[in-house]
Design a protein around this motif. Structure first.
Motif, PDB file in Angstrom:
ATOM      1  N   UNK A 102       0.830  -1.204   0.000  1.00  0.00           N
ATOM      2  CA  UNK A 102       0.000   0.000   0.000  1.00  0.00           C
ATOM      3  C   UNK A 102       0.866   1.257   0.000  1.00  0.00           C
ATOM      4  N   UNK A 103       2.101   1.116   0.457  1.00  0.00           N
ATOM      5  CA  UNK A 103       3.006   2.263   0.559  1.00  0.00           C
ATOM      6  C   UNK A 103       3.910   2.335  -0.672  1.00  0.00           C
ATOM      7  N   UNK A 104       4.524   3.496  -0.843  1.00  0.00           N
ATOM      8  CA  UNK A 104       5.443   3.688  -1.965  1.00  0.00           C
ATOM      9  C   UNK A 104       6.774   4.219  -1.455  1.00  0.00           C
ATOM     10  N   UNK A 105       7.794   3.910  -2.208  1.00  0.00           N
ATOM     11  CA  UNK A 105       9.128   4.443  -1.940  1.00  0.00           C
ATOM     12  C   UNK A 105       9.541   5.289  -3.138  1.00  0.00           C
ATOM     13  N   UNK A 106      10.535   6.117  -2.919  1.00  0.00           N
ATOM     14  CA  UNK A 106      10.999   7.021  -3.970  1.00  0.00           C
ATOM     15  C   UNK A 106      12.396   6.587  -4.388  1.00  0.00           C
ATOM     16  N   UNK A 107      12.609   6.486  -5.702  1.00  0.00           N
ATOM     17  CA  UNK A 107      13.935   6.152  -6.210  1.00  0.00           C
ATOM     18  C   UNK A 107      14.283   7.066  -7.382  1.00  0.00           C
ATOM     19  N   UNK A 108      15.578   7.168  -7.640  1.00  0.00           N
ATOM     20  CA  UNK A 108      16.042   7.961  -8.776  1.00  0.00           C
ATOM     21  C   UNK A 108      15.722   7.254 -10.077  1.00  0.00           C
ATOM     22  N   UNK A 109      15.427   8.027 -11.094  1.00  0.00           N
ATOM     23  CA  UNK A 109      15.337   7.504 -12.455  1.00  0.00           C
ATOM     24  C   UNK A 109      16.747   7.597 -13.050  1.00  0.00           C
ATOM     25  N   UNK A 110      16.987   7.013 -14.219  1.00  0.00           N
ATOM     26  CA  UNK A 110      18.287   7.222 -14.859  1.00  0.00           C
ATOM     27  C   UNK A 110      18.601   8.709 -15.065  1.00  0.00           C
TER      28      UNK A 110
END
Length: 175
Positions: A102-110
């Protein structure tokens, strides 16, 4: 002295001098003009808050917005707004949290990784120019001492948080 503050020890002249030097370097490195110059050199059109968030994301595994806010010491709503902006500009994306779908994490795109690489390269070029007269041994010593200082600052912050929590647990409630 307030009851929530630990007793202070007399500061040595060396510690006072270090504190002053840190304030000077913090001021110099956080000036808007310095940031604008760094972003121009890197070719990345981001404000200081966005860059701080990108750096934090780049230096960790994908995190929830609340965890990012804690690490940066800002309100969660501030991180949410920044993430939305960075998402629209293609620097970050939301991914499912493997521990809680249900939760989201944030990551870098290329594109975000490329931007942070350019920002760091521009910063390193500026630092190399400023420290060009330093010997390799002096640079190694400085790096070692800086890392030690940061580790000690982090440990002191954890100790201070534990101290504050212990005060809260013994303080009578005001209700």
């Amino acid at each position: 002295m307030s009851p929530s503050q630990p007793p202070s020890l007399p500061a040595s002249p060396e510690v006072i001098d270090i504190e002053r030097a840190l304030n000077r370097i913090t001021y110099l490195s956080t000036r808007a003009r310095q940031h604008d110059r760094l972003m121009a050199l890197a070719g990345v059109p981001l404000d200081r808050a966005a860059v701080a968030l990108l750096r934090q994301i780049a230096d960790s595994e994908p995190l929830r917005p609340g965890e990012l806010a804690n690490r940066l010491g800002v309100e969660a709503s501030h991180v949410t707004r920044q993430v939305q902006h960075l998402e629209k500009t293609g620097y970050v994306r939301r991914v499912p949290d493997p521990d809680d779908r249900r939760a989201q994490r944030i990551e870098l795109t290329p594109q975000g990784q490329e931007a942070i690489d350019r920002i760091r390269a521009a910063g390193v070029r500026g630092m190399q120019a400023a420290l060009a007269a330093w010997s390799p041994d002096e640079l190694r010593q400085l790096a070692t001492l800086f890392h030690r200082m940061v580790d000690d600052f982090l440990a002191a912050a954890v100790d201070d948080e534990a101290f504050q929590e212990s005060l809260e647990s013994v303080r009578p409630s005001s209700s």
